[in-house]
Design a protein around this motif. Structure first.
Motif, PDB file in Angstrom:
ATOM      1  N   SER A   1      36.251  35.081  65.235  1.00 63.06           N
ATOM      2  CA  SER A   1      35.208  35.451  66.351  1.00 63.06           C
ATOM      3  C   SER A   1      34.477  34.142  66.681  1.00 63.06           C
ATOM      4  O   SER A   1      34.300  33.146  65.762  1.00 63.06           O
ATOM      5  N   LEU A   2      34.063  33.674  67.804  1.00 66.37           N
ATOM      6  CA  LEU A   2      33.336  32.447  68.325  1.00 66.37           C
ATOM      7  C   LEU A   2      32.090  32.935  68.766  1.00 66.37           C
ATOM      8  O   LEU A   2      31.930  33.947  69.398  1.00 66.37           O
ATOM      9  N   MET A   3      30.967  31.936  68.411  1.00 62.03           N
ATOM     10  CA  MET A   3      29.627  31.894  68.773  1.00 62.03           C
ATOM     11  C   MET A   3      29.368  30.697  69.623  1.00 62.03           C
ATOM     12  O   MET A   3      29.806  29.705  69.098  1.00 62.03           O
TER      13      MET A   3
ATOM     14  N   GLU B   1      28.301  24.086  71.315  1.00 67.84           N
ATOM     15  CA  GLU B   1      29.515  23.786  70.217  1.00 67.84           C
ATOM     16  C   GLU B   1      29.884  25.182  69.819  1.00 67.84           C
ATOM     17  O   GLU B   1      29.202  26.050  69.865  1.00 67.84           O
ATOM     18  N   SER B   2      31.191  25.254  69.864  1.00 65.80           N
ATOM     19  CA  SER B   2      31.720  26.441  69.259  1.00 65.80           C
ATOM     20  C   SER B   2      31.586  26.526  67.856  1.00 65.80           C
ATOM     21  O   SER B   2      32.050  25.393  67.254  1.00 65.80           O
ATOM     22  N   VAL B   3      31.344  27.699  67.115  1.00 66.99           N
ATOM     23  CA  VAL B   3      31.204  27.928  65.812  1.00 66.99           C
ATOM     24  C   VAL B   3      32.111  29.064  65.399  1.00 66.99           C
ATOM     25  O   VAL B   3      31.919  30.013  66.234  1.00 66.99           O
ATOM     26  N   SER B   4      33.143  28.810  64.505  1.00 70.16           N
ATOM     27  CA  SER B   4      34.016  29.713  64.220  1.00 70.16           C
ATOM     28  C   SER B   4      33.898  30.400  62.708  1.00 70.16           C
ATOM     29  O   SER B   4      33.713  29.604  62.050  1.00 70.16           O
ATOM     30  N   PHE B   5      33.884  31.862  62.880  1.00 69.55           N
ATOM     31  CA  PHE B   5      33.690  32.365  61.881  1.00 69.55           C
ATOM     32  C   PHE B   5      35.050  33.251  61.360  1.00 69.55           C
ATOM     33  O   PHE B   5      35.438  34.029  62.439  1.00 69.55           O
ATOM     34  N   PRO B   6      35.494  33.170  60.130  1.00 66.41           N
ATOM     35  CA  PRO B   6      36.688  34.025  60.156  1.00 66.41           C
ATOM     36  C   PRO B   6      36.389  35.341  59.853  1.00 66.41           C
ATOM     37  O   PRO B   6      35.406  35.959  59.504  1.00 66.41           O
ATOM     38  N   GLU B   7      37.357  36.252  60.447  1.00 71.56           N
ATOM     39  CA  GLU B   7      37.107  37.708  60.413  1.00 71.56           C
ATOM     40  C   GLU B   7      37.674  38.075  58.878  1.00 71.56           C
ATOM     41  O   GLU B   7      38.545  37.565  58.461  1.00 71.56           O
ATOM     42  N   GLU B   8      37.027  39.253  58.590  1.00 72.49           N
ATOM     43  CA  GLU B   8      37.270  39.878  57.521  1.00 72.49           C
ATOM     44  C   GLU B   8      38.355  40.704  57.487  1.00 72.49           C
ATOM     45  O   GLU B   8      38.360  41.445  58.517  1.00 72.49           O
ATOM     46  N   GLN B   9      39.009  41.002  56.420  1.00 75.41           N
ATOM     47  CA  GLN B   9      39.814  42.016  56.422  1.00 75.41           C
ATOM     48  C   GLN B   9      39.068  43.342  56.255  1.00 75.41           C
ATOM     49  O   GLN B   9      38.130  43.470  55.601  1.00 75.41           O
TER      50      GLN B   9
ATOM     51  N   PRO C   1      29.544  46.094  65.376  1.00 76.13           N
ATOM     52  CA  PRO C   1      30.132  45.017  65.254  1.00 76.13           C
ATOM     53  C   PRO C   1      29.250  43.999  66.229  1.00 76.13           C
ATOM     54  O   PRO C   1      28.940  44.347  67.416  1.00 76.13           O
ATOM     55  N   GLY C   2      29.316  42.782  65.803  1.00 78.87           N
ATOM     56  CA  GLY C   2      28.632  41.620  66.415  1.00 78.87           C
ATOM     57  C   GLY C   2      27.121  41.766  66.442  1.00 78.87           C
ATOM     58  O   GLY C   2      26.247  41.028  66.825  1.00 78.87           O
ATOM     59  N   SER C   3      26.442  42.725  65.552  1.00 74.90           N
ATOM     60  CA  SER C   3      24.988  42.698  65.389  1.00 74.90           C
ATOM     61  C   SER C   3      24.422  41.752  64.358  1.00 74.90           C
ATOM     62  O   SER C   3      25.531  41.415  63.550  1.00 74.90           O
ATOM     63  N   LEU C   4      23.200  41.418  64.582  1.00 71.22           N
ATOM     64  CA  LEU C   4      22.709  40.831  63.279  1.00 71.22           C
ATOM     65  C   LEU C   4      23.108  41.219  61.777  1.00 71.22           C
ATOM     66  O   LEU C   4      23.300  40.500  60.731  1.00 71.22           O
TER      67      LEU C   4
ATOM     68  N   ARG D   1      25.992  41.398  56.682  1.00 77.67           N
ATOM     69  CA  ARG D   1      26.974  41.805  55.887  1.00 77.67           C
ATOM     70  C   ARG D   1      28.304  40.914  55.522  1.00 77.67           C
ATOM     71  O   ARG D   1      28.717  40.737  54.611  1.00 77.67           O
ATOM     72  N   LYS D   2      28.683  40.302  56.566  1.00 80.27           N
ATOM     73  CA  LYS D   2      29.705  39.355  56.451  1.00 80.27           C
ATOM     74  C   LYS D   2      29.254  37.893  55.944  1.00 80.27           C
ATOM     75  O   LYS D   2      29.933  36.976  55.494  1.00 80.27           O
ATOM     76  N   GLY D   3      27.886  37.738  55.572  1.00 84.61           N
ATOM     77  CA  GLY D   3      27.323  36.518  55.139  1.00 84.61           C
ATOM     78  C   GLY D   3      27.162  35.312  56.211  1.00 84.61           C
ATOM     79  O   GLY D   3      26.823  34.456  55.997  1.00 84.61           O
ATOM     80  N   MET D   4      27.703  35.624  57.570  1.00 87.68           N
ATOM     81  CA  MET D   4      27.598  34.598  58.353  1.00 87.68           C
ATOM     82  C   MET D   4      26.171  33.977  58.969  1.00 87.68           C
ATOM     83  O   MET D   4      25.761  33.022  59.127  1.00 87.68           O
TER      84      MET D   4
END
Length: 165
Positions: free
Chosen positions: A3-5, A11-19, A37-40, A45-48
Motif C-alpha cells: 500500500s502507498l501513502m 514522496e511515496s512511502v511504501s509499506f509492505p502488506e502483511e499476510q 483497513p487503512g485506519s490509524l 497494528r501493522k506497526g506502520m
C-alpha cells in the motif's frame, strides 16, 4: 501489492502488506485487531504508524498539538478572525497561532479567506474534513474534561509514589 501513502512532500512511502493472520477469540475482541483497513488503528497494528516514514504521524501531531486542539474546537463554533482566535485561546502567542493555522490549512483542515481591505481582514473556518476531525478532537477533549478528577487523582498517586519518604 504494497500500500502507498503520500507524504506532505509528495514522496511515496511504501509499506509492505502483511499476510492474513489467524487470531483466537480473545485477540479478535481487541479494538486494534478489528480496526478498519487503512485506519490509524490498523496502521498501529501493522506497526506502520511507529515508523518515522509514516505520513500520518505529522498529521496526528498537527491535530493533537496543544494549540491545534484548541483551534479546531474554537472553529467548530463558527468562523473566526485571527485576532478573535488569539483572544479566545488564552496563552497562545501570535507566532504559535500563525504556525498552527498554517499547518492545519496545509493539511486541508482549515480554509483561510483573505479580504483585500486595509487593514487586512482574514477569516478562518473548518473545511468539511476539518469539521469531521474537529468533532473527534472535541470528543477526546470532552473525555479529558469529564475525567479530570480521575486523571488528577491518578497523577497524585503516581507523584506521591515517586517522592522519597
Amino acid at each position: 501489492m504494497p500500500s502507498l501513502m503520500q507524504s506532505s512532500k509528495n514522496e511515496s512511502v511504501s509499506f509492505p502488506e502483511e499476510q492474513p493472520e489467524k487470531h483466537n477469540a480473545t485477540e479478535l475482541s481487541h479494538p486494534v485487531q478489528n480496526a478498519p483497513p487503512g485506519s490509524l488503528s490498523d496502521a498501529v497494528r501493522k506497526g506502520m504508524v511507529f515508523s518515522d516514514q509514516c505520513p500520518s504521524r505529522q498529521i496526528l501531531n498537527h491535530l493533537t498539538s496543544r494549540w491545534g486542539v484548541l483551534v479546531l474546537i474554537a472553529l467548530l463554533e463558527r468562523t473566526h478572525r485571527f485576532s478573535e482566535l488569539r483572544r479566545k485561546i488564552s496563552g497562545v502567542s501570535e507566532k504559535m497561532l500563525a504556525q498552527t493555522l498554517q499547518a492545519l490549512e496545509m493539511d486541508g483542515f482549515i480554509d483561510r479567506k483573505s479580504y483585500p481591505v486595509v487593514p487586512p481582514h482574514v477569516e478562518y473556518s473548518l473545511t468539511p474534513l476539518g469539521a469531521e476531525a474537529a468533532e473527534k478532537v472535541r470528543d477526546f477533549a470532552d473525555w479529558i474534561e469529564l475525567n479530570m478528577g480521575r486523571i488528577m487523582q491518578a497523577s497524585r498517586i503516581v507523584t506521591d509514589e515517586k517522592q522519597p519518604d
